[in-house]
Design an enzyme around this catalytic site. Structure first.
Site, PDB file in Angstrom:
ATOM      1  N   ALA A   1     -19.563  25.720   3.035  1.00  0.00           N
ATOM      2  CA  ALA A   1     -20.331  25.123   4.129  1.00  0.00           C
ATOM      3  C   ALA A   1     -19.951  23.655   4.270  1.00  0.00           C
ATOM      4  CB  ALA A   1     -21.825  25.247   3.871  1.00  0.00           C
ATOM      5  N   CYS A   2     -19.755  23.217   5.520  1.00  0.00           N
ATOM      6  CA  CYS A   2     -19.424  21.828   5.849  1.00  0.00           C
ATOM      7  C   CYS A   2     -18.220  21.385   5.018  1.00  0.00           C
ATOM      8  CB  CYS A   2     -20.647  20.945   5.658  1.00  0.00           C
ATOM      9  SG  CYS A   2     -20.554  19.374   6.554  1.00  0.00           S
ATOM     10  N   SER A   3     -18.326  20.315   4.234  1.00  0.00           N
ATOM     11  CA  SER A   3     -17.174  19.879   3.452  1.00  0.00           C
ATOM     12  C   SER A   3     -16.800  20.914   2.402  1.00  0.00           C
ATOM     13  CB  SER A   3     -17.458  18.540   2.787  1.00  0.00           C
ATOM     14  OG  SER A   3     -18.529  18.666   1.887  1.00  0.00           O
ATOM     15  N   GLY A   8     -16.696  23.956   3.037  1.00  0.00           N
ATOM     16  CA  GLY A   8     -15.816  24.844   3.782  1.00  0.00           C
ATOM     17  C   GLY A   8     -14.393  24.312   3.845  1.00  0.00           C
ATOM     18  N   MET A  39     -18.846  27.893   7.230  1.00  0.00           N
ATOM     19  CA  MET A  39     -20.066  27.601   7.967  1.00  0.00           C
ATOM     20  C   MET A  39     -20.082  26.134   8.379  1.00  0.00           C
ATOM     21  SD  MET A  39     -22.953  29.669   5.791  1.00  0.00           S
ATOM     22  CE  MET A  39     -22.903  31.456   5.648  1.00  0.00           C
TER      23      MET A  39
END
Length: 573
Positions: free
Chosen positions: A308-310, A312, A337
């Site tokens: 998720a985010c970083s 990811g 995500m």
């Protein structure tokens, strides 16, 4: 590899109703967080170009100014028809429309707002200049709203009268307290409103591995049988993981284990100056260690990887590294995500950075050894000032109240630090948009080519995400080499993820194919009411092998239980 696409200027994103949609922090474009948000309120080159462009359009400016003068005259005479929107909570108190003086102050403010916004739209500017001027104008207009003025605010006067002046004392105390500590924005949630492990992050599990960098949590199965292929979750590197386990009935992890998924999650340590040398390579080794440990415990050849985010970005880099080394079979799929791999015109956060500022930001965090998450919290509050600054200004200071408890905002305030080397590495990736071309970045000695990642991928974005614009998230489907399924969920950066089944306001869009153009995808996509979580479980289950009896106990011979979830690292401040 599919060709990357340059997208047109993204449309303005309307503000939502939930402050939680604006919680969270992007671990990219971190220049302002290191140098201070105040820089964005000072005149700069973009301001000079804007003023110059206005000077070259004197007739248009004169027309708007004369129109404002006429409207001011109507307001003074009491004949103006200007009125605030019924959805504008700033002026919900009846006194704003019933009191003649207050009504005129609101009308004058709204007329001036229309003038300023019109002038910004009148001037043709480059994308980055337009985003910067819009940011400055929006913040100034929000700041001068009559609703923020303690001398005329009806809610402030009513609170003072009702409390016998106590609200004024409380408000001043709240203001001085917030100014004394970072982030220097109004407190959004009481610091003692929740306790992690008692109120939040309650899904049962065990810590089965602890390294100097992370704890690996194995969650307790809630079904008699489980999918044989496990799932490893890589949370953001700047926020704590429990946004994915925020509360019962709204926990992503709780839902996964209830559906028979074997879930393992990395809980990052909150680093300090001692860990300044931790960079992308160090974090990538940690992800590889988590994958190896998970496969050993579950006695499987492969695992699903979700970031998720970083987290990811880190997961995509690790997948490309494994693919380049002929070890892609260790992964069963890749899930991203609210993740930006393509930084092309990535909204306001992208526009607020430039090369010189990035270099200065890297130097600032290097001198300290880390980037403090509280600086990020301040930056992103000013990206949505109406909901995250001035709303609490009125509540905390003018009315002298304590803000209500809200678990997502509590998580957002529970910040962590980022090692200076990781800060540098993320900024370098973003400023060069390095992941959009083969060999643009290296990881553990591997030249990264996302097109080599021939895995099925599941990509999730939020339709109102101001941190990771959905079109940029969609670009991941073109950079990765395998077949992608793209999900566009309603809400913003966090609310699109904390989106459990049963939420009547939620829906998501999906299409069977992922063409090169995000707009072509949107034209073909259908809308499904409810949460995307069940869709993801179906997709994941199709790639998870047969179901097997759930393990009787966590860990194994090599990995003994070290403690209960949520572990110890998540409690570190």
């Amino acid at each position: 590899m599919k060709a990357a696409r340059t997208y047109p200027d993204p449309p303005a994103i309307p503000l939502g109703d939930e402050a939680g949609e604006y919680a969270g922090a992007l671990d990219l474009m971190l220049t302002d967080a290191a140098l201070g948000t105040h820089r964005r309120f000072l005149p700069g080159a973009s301001t000079a170009r804007f003023v110059g462009a206005l000077a070259r359009r004197p007739r248009r400016v004169a027309s708007r100014v004369s129109g404002l003068a006429v409207e001011y005259a109507r307001i003074a005479a009491g004949s103006s028809s200007i009125a605030p929107s019924t959805r504008d909570r700033r002026f919900a108190d009846p006194a704003w429309t019933q009191n003649p003086l207050l009504r005129r102050s609101v009308q004058a403010y709204l007329a001036t707002t229309t003038l300023v916004e019109g002038l910004v739209q009148d001037v043709p500017l480059e994308w980055q200049d337009r985003e910067r001027i819009s940011f400055l104008a929006s913040n100034l207009l929000q700041a001068v709203s009559p609703s923020n003025n303690p001398l005329i605010s009806p809610v402030a006067w009513k609170a003072m009268i009702d409390s016998g002046g106590v609200s004024t004392v409380r408000g001043l105390r709240n203001l001085l307290g917030d100014l004394a500590r970072a982030p220097r924005v109004p407190t959004m949630v009481p610091p003692d409103a929740y306790e992690v492990g008692s109120d939040l992050a309650l899904t049962p599990g065990s810590v089965v591995l602890r390294t100097p960098m992370f704890e690996l949590i194995q969650y307790q199965p809630q079904t008699e049988t489980v999918y044989s292929t496990p799932l490893v979750i890589v949370p953001p590197t700047i926020n704590k993981f429990y946004i994915m386990d925020i509360a019962p009935q709204r926990s992503l992890i709780e839902y996964f284990v209830s559906q028979g998924v074997q879930v393992f999650l990395m809980s990052w340590r909150n680093p300090d100056a001692r860990h300044s040398k931790w960079g992308l390579d160090t974090y990538a080794r940690a992800v590889l260690k988590a994958l190896d440990t998970t496969r050993t415990i579950t006695e499987t050849d492969s695992a699903h990887l979700l970031g998720a985010c970083s987290g990811g970005i880190l997961s995509a880099l690790v997948a490309a590294h494994l693919a380049d080394g002929g070890r892609q079979d260790q992964l069963a799929s890749l899930t991203l995500m609210v993740t930006l791999l393509d930084q092309t015109r990535a909204g306001a956060t992208g526009a607020l950075a430039d090369d010189n500022a990035a270099k200065a930001a890297i130097a600032a965090s290097r001198a300290r050894g880390y980037l403090d998450g509280k600086q990020l919290a301040e930056l992103f509050a000013w990206l949505r000032p109406s909901d995250l600054v001035w709303n609490y200004w009125v509540n905390n200071y003018l009315q002298g109240r304590t803000p209500p408890a809200f678990d997502i905002l509590y998580w957002n305030a529970d910040t962590t630090r980022m090692p200076s080397k990781l800060h540098r590495d993320f900024l370098s990736l973003a400023m060069a948009n390095a992941l959009t071309r083969p060999g643009g970045a290296t990881l553990l000695g591997t030249e990264i080519d996302l097109g080599q990642v021939q895995l099925d991928s599941y990509v999730v974005a939020g339709s109102a995400d101001h941190i990771c614009p959905w079109r940029n998230c969609y670009a991941s489907t073109q950079l990765l080499g395998g077949k992608s399924r793209f999900i566009l969920s309603t809400n913003g950066h966090i609310a699109s993820l904390v989106n459990p089944p049963g939420n009547k306001k939620s829906s998501y869009q999906v299409a069977e194919d992922t063409p090169a153009s995000a707009d072509d995808w949107a034209a073909a996509a259908s809308t499904t009411a409810g949460s995307w979580w069940p869709d993801y479980i179906r997709w994941l289950g199709e790639r998870s092998g047969e179901k097997v009896p759930a393990p009787e106990s966590p860990g194994g011979r090599q990995f003994q239980v070290l403690g209960d979830a949520p572990g110890s690292y998540v409690l570190d401040h």
